[in-house]
Write an enzyme that holds these catalytic residues in place. Structure first.
Site, PDB file in Angstrom:
ATOM      1  N   GLN A 151       0.908  -1.500  -0.104  1.00  0.00           N
ATOM      2  CA  GLN A 151      -0.011   0.102  -0.678  1.00  0.00           C
ATOM      3  C   GLN A 151       0.758   0.987  -0.445  1.00  0.00           C
ATOM      4  O   GLN A 151       0.991   2.058  -0.618  1.00  0.00           O
ATOM      5  CB  GLN A 151      -0.647   0.230   1.451  1.00  0.00           C
ATOM      6  N   VAL A 180      -6.311   7.044  -3.178  1.00  0.00           N
ATOM      7  CA  VAL A 180      -6.131   5.893  -2.216  1.00  0.00           C
ATOM      8  C   VAL A 180      -5.823   6.293  -1.258  1.00  0.00           C
ATOM      9  O   VAL A 180      -5.549   7.232  -0.931  1.00  0.00           O
ATOM     10  CB  VAL A 180      -3.623   5.800  -3.322  1.00  0.00           C
ATOM     11  N   ALA A 181      -5.851   4.791  -0.391  1.00  0.00           N
ATOM     12  CA  ALA A 181      -5.969   4.688   0.779  1.00  0.00           C
ATOM     13  C   ALA A 181      -4.091   5.230   1.351  1.00  0.00           C
ATOM     14  O   ALA A 181      -4.036   5.007   0.411  1.00  0.00           O
ATOM     15  CB  ALA A 181      -6.746   3.642   1.470  1.00  0.00           C
ATOM     16  N   SER A 186      -6.218   1.492   4.241  1.00  0.00           N
ATOM     17  CA  SER A 186      -6.692   1.129   3.425  1.00  0.00           C
ATOM     18  C   SER A 186      -7.376  -0.534   3.829  1.00  0.00           C
ATOM     19  O   SER A 186      -6.902  -1.383   4.101  1.00  0.00           O
ATOM     20  CB  SER A 186      -5.396   1.394   2.192  1.00  0.00           C
ATOM     21  N   HIS A 188      -8.133  -2.724   1.485  1.00  0.00           N
ATOM     22  CA  HIS A 188      -6.895  -3.925   1.034  1.00  0.00           C
ATOM     23  C   HIS A 188      -6.472  -4.785   1.763  1.00  0.00           C
ATOM     24  O   HIS A 188      -6.114  -6.164   1.789  1.00  0.00           O
ATOM     25  CB  HIS A 188      -6.170  -3.509  -0.270  1.00  0.00           C
ATOM     26  N   ASP A 195     -10.351  -4.976  -5.949  1.00  0.00           N
ATOM     27  CA  ASP A 195     -10.892  -3.751  -7.323  1.00  0.00           C
ATOM     28  C   ASP A 195     -10.962  -4.675  -8.199  1.00  0.00           C
ATOM     29  O   ASP A 195     -10.231  -5.960  -9.150  1.00  0.00           O
ATOM     30  CB  ASP A 195      -9.662  -3.000  -7.703  1.00  0.00           C
ATOM     31  N   GLU A 243     -15.647   4.996  -6.565  1.00  0.00           N
ATOM     32  CA  GLU A 243     -14.605   3.900  -7.282  1.00  0.00           C
ATOM     33  C   GLU A 243     -15.324   3.077  -7.838  1.00  0.00           C
ATOM     34  O   GLU A 243     -16.109   1.775  -6.835  1.00  0.00           O
ATOM     35  CB  GLU A 243     -13.534   3.421  -6.529  1.00  0.00           C
ATOM     36  N   HIS A 246     -14.253  -0.436  -6.742  1.00  0.00           N
ATOM     37  CA  HIS A 246     -13.592  -1.101  -4.925  1.00  0.00           C
ATOM     38  C   HIS A 246     -14.908  -2.192  -5.040  1.00  0.00           C
ATOM     39  O   HIS A 246     -16.071  -1.361  -4.775  1.00  0.00           O
ATOM     40  CB  HIS A 246     -12.922   0.283  -4.874  1.00  0.00           C
TER      41      HIS A 246
HETATM   42 ZN   LIG Z   1      -9.907  -0.618  -3.981  1.00  0.00          ZN
END
Ligand SMILES: [Zn+2]
Length: 276
Positions: A151, A180-181, A186, A188, A195, A243, A246
């Site tokens: 990340q 972007v986190a 995040s 993720h 995604d 997004e 996502h």
């Molecule tokens: Zn994402």
């Protein structure tokens, strides 16, 4: 007799004058009294407004003074909740205000050669991809589980890109944060987010929503426990731009409710708290 009549007339005029004068006097007093009442009322209202304002200010200060849990404490708590098998492990909220401990490492299951998700959601995820393929969709995974370091890499690369385009580092940081986190915030890193794009259109932009695959996912993801995590016009709630690619696993019950209402995970959790 004439004199008497004149006297009588004079007295009559005097009496009428006195009565008339008294009436006018009363009327004037009434009017001024009314004006005074109005004045007092207005004074009261001003004082009331002032007190109300002061009270609001005091309340706001008290609110501020309340000790907020530190972000480290929240991050730890989130990691513990995720690692537990409590009913709501899949509802853990990760965003800029609710980070995830950087040491959190889910147990992973590969869903393709390159991508993994939290093992607990592997079956649902695989089923979603299988059913999508059966429906003629061609899904393409852009990203799934990403650890903290990855990340960081994604964040830095995106920020550098903005700097190359002429932004100052500070502006580049702000711009990057929108899409972007920030590492540690995040989804993720939970292993619960993916995604996904169409194979025929792999750009991560708003146009993605027009692909058959994005439409299919939006319509069906809840059946597999997934939600569209950053819907359009909800950036003020999520802190992340729209997004259409996502997707986040939250479990089927929550997913169905969230997608039906067209809300965000933040809003759903608020509703749950309010007992709606
Ligand atoms: Zn994402």
């Amino acid at each position: 007799m004439k004199k008497k009549a004149m006297k009588y007339r004079l007295i009559k005029i005097l009496c009428v004058g006195i009565i008339f004068g008294a009436l006018i006097g009363m009327l004037l007093m009434g009017l001024s009294g009314r004006a005074r009442i109005k004045e007092v009322r207005e004074e009261c209202k001003t004082t009331e407004d002032k007190l109300k304002k002061e009270n609001e200010q005091l309340q706001a200060e008290a609110e501020k003074a309340k000790v907020q849990p530190s972000s480290e404490a929240i991050a730890k708590e989130n990691a513990e909740k995720l690692a537990s098998n409590d009913d709501d492990w899949s509802l853990v909220l990760i965003n800029s205000e609710s980070p995830l401990d950087t040491s959190y490492a889910p147990s992973l299951t590969k869903i393709t050669d390159d991508y993994s998700v939290d093992s607990r959601i592997a079956d649902d995820t695989k089923k979603m991809f299988q059913d999508a393929a059966d429906a003629g969709m061609s899904l393409n995974i852009i990203s799934a589980y990403r650890d903290y370091e990855t990340q960081r890499g994604v964040f830095n690369d995106t920020m550098l890109n903005w700097i190359y385009q002429g932004k100052t580092p500070l502006d580049a940081y702000d711009e990057t944060k929108q899409s972007v986190a920030v590492p540690g915030t995040s989804e993720h890193a939970t292993g619960l987010a993916m995604d996904i794009t169409s194979s025929t259109y792999q750009e991560l932009d708003d146009e993605q929503e027009n692909t058959d695959e994005a439409k299919w996912l939006k319509a069906n993801c809840a059946n597999y426990g997934y939600i569209l995590r950053y819907p359009t016009n909800k950036s003020d709630v999520t802190g992340i731009v729209y997004e259409p690619w996502h997707f986040r696993y939250v479990g089927k019950t929550a997913a169905k409710e969230i997608m039906k209402q067209g809300i965000t995970l933040e809003e759903y959790l608020e509703q749950q708290k309010d007992g709606k």
